[in-house]
Design an enzyme around this catalytic site. Structure first.
Site, mmCIF file in Angstrom:
data_model
loop_
_atom_site.group_PDB
_atom_site.id
_atom_site.type_symbol
_atom_site.label_atom_id
_atom_site.label_comp_id
_atom_site.label_asym_id
_atom_site.label_seq_id
_atom_site.Cartn_x
_atom_site.Cartn_y
_atom_site.Cartn_z
ATOM 1 N N TYR A 1 0.841 -1.197 0.000
ATOM 2 C CA TYR A 1 0.000 0.000 0.000
ATOM 3 C C TYR A 1 0.878 1.250 0.000
ATOM 4 C CZ TYR A 1 1.051 0.511 5.005
ATOM 5 O OH TYR A 1 1.689 0.662 6.197
ATOM 6 N N CYS A 2 0.268 2.356 -0.412
ATOM 7 C CA CYS A 2 0.945 3.659 -0.354
ATOM 8 C C CYS A 2 -0.141 4.723 -0.150
ATOM 9 C CB CYS A 2 1.771 3.907 -1.610
ATOM 10 S SG CYS A 2 0.787 3.932 -3.118
ATOM 11 N N THR A 3 0.192 5.978 -0.318
ATOM 12 C CA THR A 3 -0.759 7.058 -0.002
ATOM 13 C C THR A 3 -1.992 7.052 -0.903
ATOM 14 O OG1 THR A 3 1.141 8.355 0.646
ATOM 15 C CG2 THR A 3 -0.942 9.534 0.433
ATOM 16 N N GLY B 1 -2.047 5.120 -4.044
ATOM 17 C CA GLY B 1 -2.066 3.950 -4.932
ATOM 18 C C GLY B 1 -1.067 3.977 -6.068
ATOM 19 N N ILE C 1 -4.215 4.639 0.859
ATOM 20 C CA ILE C 1 -4.800 4.889 2.186
ATOM 21 C C ILE C 1 -5.941 5.908 2.088
ATOM 22 C CG2 ILE C 1 -4.290 5.641 4.544
ATOM 23 C CD1 ILE C 1 -1.280 4.988 3.763
#
Ligand SMILES: [Zn+2]
Ligand SMILES: [Zn+2]
Length: 456
Positions: A198-200, A202, A227
């Site tokens: 995951y990241c901020t 996508g 997220i």
């Protein structure tokens, strides 16, 4: 045709407040082949400027990556400007959970080589062979699977204030550094484990998942929309949050609260805190976590050295900065031996405190301690060679030793202590209403810049 901003951030903030319209903070990205990024950039600027859209956008031959603030009433019109392009038809716009009318104050669209600095050579693998997208509910389910390894693909200062429980949080400053580290760490689990990332928003996972599939990982998954989108689905579907803390975001808010849990500490005193700030010393600008008490005693500075520096006359500050490379500190975000409570690398899931309810509101995290100031007059002229400014005093009196502030759209806000001035041609200690005053100003000022006396 206007292709660049004409308003300063300060002027824009005032205009937004005056307009009193609700704004939305959102982000989106798309990988696509763009033949002429420069023309694409200009077309977008013209279309978006009309809609009062603001934000930071990167365009490249490989696509677009945008973080923006848009008046709510213009959202549909904004969508239409995207639908013009085939590759953005029906694009998902990630809306922030908390909206702040000042999240962006300029429309900046930059043409870059890449939309994300990933250091990956596109030729080496198929960027379209990506991992499986998971929605929040599915993501929660896979996290419960004992065969799952979850990796945070953000940087250390982002993971520090919030992350998924049990996530691997590489101690990296750039996304590019994390790829080989993870590849190395997990090389014996390429087939038996689920690699979940995951990241901020996508975008980093789009490339990372393709990279890991290319490296031989069989079960690669990614959080769809990152997220930001996860948080939105939590609210809409009433799901349990497996993310704890705050989601760091790159706009003026510097973070969006996902749960009330505070998992990080003030870097100066160790008190539970997850508010990032930038050091007040412009020659430092370090990004770090600082509680309100330390903010007050340290005057927004990261160290006593910086605190000493901001109290010097601006002339000396500029002299100190000259020739010094501060870029290093700016990019080594939040790493300094002065910060005793900084954590990176393996991060605990321990909750240190609960955020107070008032904090749930998008307070202006970057808000500085307000200075009390009194308007004295305005700038009439600047003598470039001599670096001398001429002002007319319209209110109050000005005295040697006064701390003054010169403010304007281009000049910004510059403080200095007055140590010498010429009033109506004679060097003296006091200037009264109607007097013409000249003194040395170590930066260029503009006609009509305002001159203030700092009161406290
Ligand atoms: Zn503190
Ligand atoms: Zn500093």
């Amino acid at each position: 045709m206007q292709l660049y901003n004409t308003l300063s951030a300060e002027e824009r903030a005032i205009m937004i407040d005056d307009a009193g319209k609700q704004r939305l903070t959102l982000s989106f990205y798309a990988y696509a082949k763009i033949q002429d990024p420069k023309k694409f950039r200009d077309d977008l600027f013209v279309a978006w400027n009309k809609l009062d859209a603001l934000g930071r956008i990167y365009v490249a031959n490989e696509g677009i990556n945008a973080q923006m603030s848009i008046p709510e009433e213009n959202l549909e019109a904004f969508r239409e400007t995207l639908e013009v392009y085939d590759f953005m038809k029906g694009i998902r716009l990630n809306e922030a959970v908390e909206h702040d009318d000042h999240s962006f104050l300029k429309l900046t669209i930059k043409v870059r080589d890449k939309i994300v600095a990933d250091g990956l050579n596109d030729e080496t693998f198929d960027v379209t062979d990506i991992g499986v997208h998971l929605k929040a509910k599915e993501f929660n389910q896979i996290l419960d699977d004992p065969n799952t390894i979850v990796v945070d693909f953000r940087n250390h200062y982002e993971s520090e204030v919030g992350h998924f429980k049990n996530a691997i949080t590489p101690d990296v400053e750039t996304f590019r550094e994390s790829l080989p580290i993870i590849n190395e760490q997990l090389q014996n689990h390429k087939e038996d484990k689920n690699l979940v990332m995951y990241c901020t928003g996508g975008i980093r996972c789009e490339k990372a998942s393709a990279y890991f599939k290319h490296q031989g990982f069989k079960n690669v998954y990614q959080l769809e929309g990152g997220i930001i989108n996860y948080a939105k689905q939590l609210k809409e579907e009433g799901l349990e949050s497996k993310f704890i803390g705050k989601n760091f975001v790159f706009d003026n808010r510097l973070g969006e609260r996902i749960t009330e849990d505070i998992i990080s500490q003030c870097h100066q005193c160790g008190k539970p805190c997850d508010n990032h700030t930038n050091c007040e010393n412009d020659g430092c600008h370090l990004l770090f976590i600082q509680c309100d008490e330390c903010k007050a005693t340290m005057e927004n500075c990261c160290s006593t050295e910086c605190l000493d520096i901001i109290h010097l006359p601006l002339v000396d500050q500029v002299r100190l900065r000259t020739g010094k490379q501060v870029g290093n500190k700016v990019f080594r975000k939040g790493k300094s031996e002065n910060l005793k409570f900084k954590h990176s690398g393996e991060l605990a899931d321990t909750v240190l405190a609960a955020a107070e309810k008032s904090e749930a509101k998008p307070a202006d995290i970057r808000q500085k301690i307000k200075v009390k100031k009194a308007l004295l007059g305005k700038a009439e002229h600047y003598y470039v060679k001599a670096k001398v400014g001429q002002f007319t005093v319209e209110n109050q009196t000005l005295q040697i030793g006064d701390k003054i502030l010169i403010s304007g759209p281009t000049t910004g806000e510059q403080e200095l202590v007055l140590d010498k001035m010429i009033v109506n041609g004679v060097e003296t200690t006091t200037a009264n209403i109607g007097d013409k005053v000249t003194f040395e100003v170590p930066f260029r000022i503009r006609l009509s810049d305002k001159l203030y006396k700092i009161v406290n």
